[in-house]
Motif scaffolding. Structure first.
Motif, PDB file in Angstrom:
ATOM      1  N   GLY A 301     -24.739 -57.941  15.198  1.00 50.29           N
ATOM      2  CA  GLY A 301     -24.997 -59.342  15.504  1.00 50.29           C
ATOM      3  C   GLY A 301     -23.969 -59.949  16.434  1.00 50.29           C
ATOM      4  N   ALA A 302     -22.769 -59.363  16.474  1.00 49.94           N
ATOM      5  CA  ALA A 302     -21.689 -59.849  17.335  1.00 49.94           C
ATOM      6  C   ALA A 302     -20.604 -58.786  17.360  1.00 49.94           C
ATOM      7  CB  ALA A 302     -21.133 -61.174  16.812  1.00 49.94           C
ATOM      8  N   PRO A 303     -19.727 -58.827  18.372  1.00 52.85           N
ATOM      9  CA  PRO A 303     -18.599 -57.894  18.369  1.00 52.85           C
ATOM     10  C   PRO A 303     -17.749 -58.070  17.112  1.00 52.85           C
ATOM     11  CG  PRO A 303     -18.824 -58.933  20.524  1.00 52.85           C
ATOM     12  CD  PRO A 303     -19.769 -59.644  19.603  1.00 52.85           C
ATOM     13  N   VAL A 304     -17.235 -56.966  16.591  1.00 54.52           N
ATOM     14  CA  VAL A 304     -16.412 -56.997  15.379  1.00 54.52           C
ATOM     15  C   VAL A 304     -14.958 -56.793  15.778  1.00 54.52           C
ATOM     16  CG1 VAL A 304     -16.070 -56.048  13.075  1.00 54.52           C
ATOM     17  CG2 VAL A 304     -18.360 -56.026  14.095  1.00 54.52           C
ATOM     18  N   ALA A 305     -14.106 -57.720  15.385  1.00 57.87           N
ATOM     19  CA  ALA A 305     -12.694 -57.661  15.748  1.00 57.87           C
ATOM     20  C   ALA A 305     -12.027 -56.446  15.122  1.00 57.87           C
ATOM     21  CB  ALA A 305     -11.984 -58.940  15.318  1.00 57.87           C
ATOM     22  N   VAL A 334     -29.672 -50.067  19.723  1.00 59.56           N
ATOM     23  CA  VAL A 334     -29.494 -49.483  21.053  1.00 59.56           C
ATOM     24  C   VAL A 334     -28.353 -48.475  21.047  1.00 59.56           C
ATOM     25  CG1 VAL A 334     -28.779 -49.997  23.425  1.00 59.56           C
ATOM     26  CG2 VAL A 334     -30.503 -51.429  22.308  1.00 59.56           C
ATOM     27  N   ALA A 335     -27.219 -48.868  20.467  1.00 61.28           N
ATOM     28  CA  ALA A 335     -26.037 -48.006  20.467  1.00 61.28           C
ATOM     29  C   ALA A 335     -25.217 -48.297  19.223  1.00 61.28           C
ATOM     30  CB  ALA A 335     -25.200 -48.246  21.727  1.00 61.28           C
ATOM     31  N   SER A 336     -24.208 -47.472  18.983  1.00 64.06           N
ATOM     32  CA  SER A 336     -23.316 -47.708  17.847  1.00 64.06           C
ATOM     33  C   SER A 336     -21.996 -46.997  18.085  1.00 64.06           C
ATOM     34  CB  SER A 336     -23.953 -47.213  16.543  1.00 64.06           C
ATOM     35  OG  SER A 336     -23.141 -47.586  15.425  1.00 64.06           O
ATOM     36  N   ILE A 337     -20.959 -47.520  17.425  1.00 64.93           N
ATOM     37  CA  ILE A 337     -19.642 -46.905  17.469  1.00 64.93           C
ATOM     38  C   ILE A 337     -18.993 -47.057  16.104  1.00 64.93           C
ATOM     39  CG2 ILE A 337     -18.425 -48.985  18.243  1.00 64.93           C
ATOM     40  CD1 ILE A 337     -16.726 -47.149  20.055  1.00 64.93           C
ATOM     41  N   ALA A 338     -18.164 -46.090  15.733  1.00 63.95           N
ATOM     42  CA  ALA A 338     -17.471 -46.112  14.441  1.00 63.95           C
ATOM     43  C   ALA A 338     -16.112 -46.792  14.585  1.00 63.95           C
ATOM     44  CB  ALA A 338     -17.301 -44.698  13.905  1.00 63.95           C
ATOM     45  N   ALA A 339     -15.671 -47.423  13.502  1.00 60.91           N
ATOM     46  CA  ALA A 339     -14.375 -48.100  13.511  1.00 60.91           C
ATOM     47  C   ALA A 339     -13.244 -47.134  13.829  1.00 60.91           C
ATOM     48  CB  ALA A 339     -14.134 -48.766  12.161  1.00 60.91           C
ATOM     49  N   SER A 340     -13.350 -45.909  13.341  1.00 57.65           N
ATOM     50  CA  SER A 340     -12.284 -44.942  13.593  1.00 57.65           C
ATOM     51  C   SER A 340     -12.114 -44.698  15.085  1.00 57.65           C
ATOM     52  CB  SER A 340     -12.591 -43.622  12.867  1.00 57.65           C
ATOM     53  OG  SER A 340     -13.879 -43.151  13.221  1.00 57.65           O
ATOM     54  N   GLU A 341     -13.219 -44.639  15.838  1.00 55.55           N
ATOM     55  CA  GLU A 341     -13.128 -44.451  17.280  1.00 55.55           C
ATOM     56  C   GLU A 341     -12.577 -45.689  17.958  1.00 55.55           C
ATOM     57  OE1 GLU A 341     -15.924 -43.120  21.113  1.00 55.55           O
ATOM     58  OE2 GLU A 341     -16.783 -43.189  19.088  1.00 55.55           O
ATOM     59  N   GLY A 355     -13.256 -55.259  27.906  1.00 59.39           N
ATOM     60  CA  GLY A 355     -14.537 -55.435  27.220  1.00 59.39           C
ATOM     61  C   GLY A 355     -14.505 -54.776  25.857  1.00 59.39           C
ATOM     62  N   VAL A 356     -15.621 -54.880  25.141  1.00 60.28           N
ATOM     63  CA  VAL A 356     -15.753 -54.288  23.812  1.00 60.28           C
ATOM     64  C   VAL A 356     -16.681 -53.085  23.903  1.00 60.28           C
ATOM     65  CG1 VAL A 356     -16.623 -54.634  21.466  1.00 60.28           C
ATOM     66  CG2 VAL A 356     -15.330 -56.450  22.596  1.00 60.28           C
ATOM     67  N   CYS A 357     -16.187 -51.918  23.518  1.00 53.90           N
ATOM     68  CA  CYS A 357     -17.015 -50.712  23.559  1.00 53.90           C
ATOM     69  C   CYS A 357     -17.985 -50.728  22.383  1.00 53.90           C
ATOM     70  CB  CYS A 357     -16.146 -49.459  23.505  1.00 53.90           C
ATOM     71  SG  CYS A 357     -17.089 -47.926  23.659  1.00 53.90           S
ATOM     72  N   VAL A 358     -19.286 -50.686  22.682  1.00 55.71           N
ATOM     73  CA  VAL A 358     -20.295 -50.672  21.619  1.00 55.71           C
ATOM     74  C   VAL A 358     -20.817 -49.262  21.356  1.00 55.71           C
ATOM     75  CG1 VAL A 358     -20.954 -53.059  22.085  1.00 55.71           C
ATOM     76  CG2 VAL A 358     -22.232 -51.190  23.166  1.00 55.71           C
ATOM     77  N   GLY A 359     -20.300 -48.279  22.089  1.00 50.99           N
ATOM     78  CA  GLY A 359     -20.575 -46.893  21.745  1.00 50.99           C
ATOM     79  C   GLY A 359     -21.637 -46.218  22.576  1.00 50.99           C
ATOM     80  N   ARG A 360     -22.182 -45.158  21.988  1.00 52.33           N
ATOM     81  CA  ARG A 360     -23.186 -44.314  22.649  1.00 52.33           C
ATOM     82  C   ARG A 360     -24.570 -44.698  22.178  1.00 52.33           C
ATOM     83  NH1 ARG A 360     -18.696 -41.691  21.367  1.00 52.33           N
ATOM     84  NH2 ARG A 360     -17.629 -40.438  22.949  1.00 52.33           N
ATOM     85  N   ARG A 438     -20.451 -44.276  27.271  1.00 51.66           N
ATOM     86  CA  ARG A 438     -20.368 -45.398  26.333  1.00 51.66           C
ATOM     87  C   ARG A 438     -20.519 -46.719  27.098  1.00 51.66           C
ATOM     88  NH1 ARG A 438     -14.689 -43.807  23.530  1.00 51.66           N
ATOM     89  NH2 ARG A 438     -14.118 -44.095  25.726  1.00 51.66           N
ATOM     90  N   PHE A 439     -21.165 -47.701  26.452  1.00 50.73           N
ATOM     91  CA  PHE A 439     -21.335 -49.008  27.072  1.00 50.73           C
ATOM     92  C   PHE A 439     -20.243 -49.947  26.599  1.00 50.73           C
ATOM     93  CE2 PHE A 439     -23.269 -53.329  27.245  1.00 50.73           C
ATOM     94  CZ  PHE A 439     -23.411 -53.408  28.627  1.00 50.73           C
ATOM     95  N   TRP A 440     -19.633 -50.647  27.566  1.00 50.03           N
ATOM     96  CA  TRP A 440     -18.597 -51.640  27.279  1.00 50.03           C
ATOM     97  C   TRP A 440     -19.172 -53.031  27.540  1.00 50.03           C
ATOM     98  CZ3 TRP A 440     -13.365 -50.523  25.926  1.00 50.03           C
ATOM     99  CH2 TRP A 440     -13.081 -49.155  25.804  1.00 50.03           C
ATOM    100  N   PHE A 441     -19.313 -53.798  26.480  1.00 47.03           N
ATOM    101  CA  PHE A 441     -19.916 -55.131  26.523  1.00 47.03           C
ATOM    102  C   PHE A 441     -18.887 -56.137  27.053  1.00 47.03           C
ATOM    103  CE2 PHE A 441     -20.546 -59.097  23.922  1.00 47.03           C
ATOM    104  CZ  PHE A 441     -21.705 -59.530  24.524  1.00 47.03           C
TER     105      PHE A 441
END
Length: 536
Positions: A301-305, A334-341, A355-360, A438-441
């Protein structure tokens, strides 16, 4: 030679639940948190997969006897819980197109969106039915109305009455992948809310993509803090635990209720918004709470800090992780990324304005970053694809991508790109692809500030100021005509950090200005404003 069968297979999330009802009939499908007993212990209402399938059959059969027909639009406004999930399944089985809307968008928008969708009836709690009755002229076609709770001065049956009717002989509608299933409204964050038409194939693909990407297994237990995700859980054979909360106000959730639900049911997964996990993560950190059974936390829903990701990772199973699926109402996931990454690789780049990386991307998503165009793009051939590292607008294509809006239909020209028989959706988000795919928002396209020196993007600029120890969050806005806008940063301090006197205020603004001048992205920003609280 054998004849070729031309019939299309039935595609319907409700059919998945019916199959699970045969395979694991006594497994718990939905759990709904109720009040507390005399000892203060939380009480729960629950329903098995067999009971859920039978309950939704009875409701669907009763609706059909009322005269509800396939493809008819009915608005569904009930509180999260067993009734909500059972009603969604019943409406899918009846072939109804469900109008789903977030009541958090405000009364005026809510009434306008519902009116635009032209419902033939309402399945709703008493306060909604009262408003619908009083505003009858706005809903002239609403003849099929069911009250979830006690009926007051209006007509129509109650949900309890429908449940008492038999389901003998009922057969679900043979819906196909292309048949309409729901109208879901956008949030309206960058314009008036629009009604997105979901087909049954979209929902079915969402279930498969989420299940496969996160390796979700049947009989897992999920604390679902977003109503629609509870439906996906049931379609995957996962128990959906609905905690005590107002889903329209996640930033105000009582974290005790979430922790309690996880512990009472030994949940392996939980889904909620970033605002919710911000509160839960801080609560767990401050009270040294460890949710040992949780191995997968999802948030969208939004970037996570980064601090929220870290707090949640510290609070769950040591081998667990937090994931942040990215998408939009028109296309999710559409895409996802793990907190560890994020914490290991991308957070540092975010802090420096990357930007904020939202993953693959998910397996069946196609995507491109194209040059920003402020207007319709008539075909994919007109879209200029950008090389990796260069900012543009993200467009997506795949089975979870919806094809059109059915309210404010003028938005179809601006939001969709034809590609022969296919459709690409314009996400309205700007960013770039890196050399690892990876997409960077970098923010919403509509929110970019267009200065004489070129565009400035919200997320990279705001990330610079969000590092200040006194600042909770910031917002880049532009004043003036496009192409000559003056960039301004509005800042919300952390609770208790708002300066009270002129001297303290000037000292904070001076340190903010110094921070901005130390980064090339923000060096030319000269105007800063303080605000006590941004809207969520």
């Amino acid at each position: 030679m054998l004849p070729v069968c031309s019939e299309q297979p039935i595609v319907n999330v409700a059919a998945r639940v019916s199959t699970l009802a045969q395979q694991m009939p006594d497994a718990v499908a939905v759990v709904e948190a109720m009040g507390r007993d005399r000892r203060g212990e939380r009480q729960y209402r629950k329903i098995t997969f067999r009971q859920l399938d039978e309950d939704s059959n009875r409701i669907a059969a009763a609706l059909r006897r009322m005269g509800v027909m396939p493809a008819m639009r009915l608005a569904l406004l009930v509180r999260p819980g067993i009734d909500f999930i059972s009603l969604v399944l019943a409406l899918f089985k009846a072939g109804v197109v469900i109008i789903l809307i977030d009541p958090g968008m405000g009364k005026r928008n809510l009434v306008k969106c519902l009116s635009d969708a032209e419902p033939r009836g309402f399945i709703a709690i008493p306060p909604v039915q009262a408003v619908r009755s009083l505003l009858g002229r706005r809903f002239p076609a609403a003849r099929f109305n069911v009250t979830v709770g006690r009926r007051w001065f209006w007509g129509g049956p109650t949900l309890d009455q429908l449940r008492r009717e038999p389901a003998a002989g009922f057969e679900p509608s043979p819906t196909t992948r292309e048949d309409p299933a729901a109208i879901i409204f956008t949030t309206g964050s960058t314009g008036p809310p629009k009604g997105v038409l979901y087909a049954h194939g979209n929902f079915d693909a969402q279930v498969e993509e989420i299940r496969d990407f996160f390796a979700i297994q049947p009989r897992e237990i999920d604390v679902s803090c977003f109503p629609l995700f509870g439906l996906f859980n049931c379609a995957m054979g996962v128990t959906a635990v609905i905690p005590r909360m107002d889903p329209t106000r996640p930033a105000e959730v009582d974290p005790v209720n979430i922790v309690e639900a996880v512990r009472d049911w030994k949940a392996t997964q939980a889904f909620g918004s970033p605002a919710l996990w911000n509160r839960v993560g801080r609560y767990c950190r401050d009270h040294a709470i460890r949710l040992e059974t949780l191995r997968r936390v999802l948030s969208s829903g939004a970037p996570v800090a980064a601090n929220v990701l870290q707090a949640m990772k510290d609070s769950i199973h040591p081998e667990g992780d937090m994931h942040t699926p990215y998408g939009a109402t028109e296309s999710l996931p559409v895409a996802s990324i793990a907190a560890s990454e994020v914490l290991r690789e991308t957070a540092a780049r975010t802090r420096e304005g990357g930007g904020v990386c939202v993953g693959r991307k998910f397996s069946r998503i196609d995507w491109k970053v194209i040059r920003v165009v402020d207007g319709p793009i008539r075909s994919l051939a007109e879209a200029e694809e950008m090389p990796p590292g260069e900012i543009g607008e993200l467009i997506v294509h795949g089975p979870v991508v919806t094809r059109r809006y059915v309210t404010r239909i003028e938005s179809n020209a601006a939001g969709k790109i034809p590609d022969g028989e296919d459709i690409w959706h314009r996400m309205g988000d700007v960013g770039y692809l890196d050399d690892r795919g990876r997409f960077w928002f970098c923010g919403r396209m509509a929110h970019r500030v267009r200065t004489v020196d070129g565009p400035m993007y919200t997320i990279p600029c705001e990330s610079i100021f969000n590092q200040h120890p006194d600042i909770y969050r910031s917002a880049l806005v532009g004043v003036g005509p496009a192409g000559r806008q003056r960039p301004i940063i509005v800042l919300q301090p952390h609770p208790g950090r708002m300066p009270t006197g002129d001297e303290a205020r000037q000292k904070l603004l001076d340190s903010i200005r110094q921070l901005g001048q130390s980064h090339p992205l923000t060096a030319k920003i000269e105007d800063f404003l303080l605000h006590p609280s941004f809207p969520v």
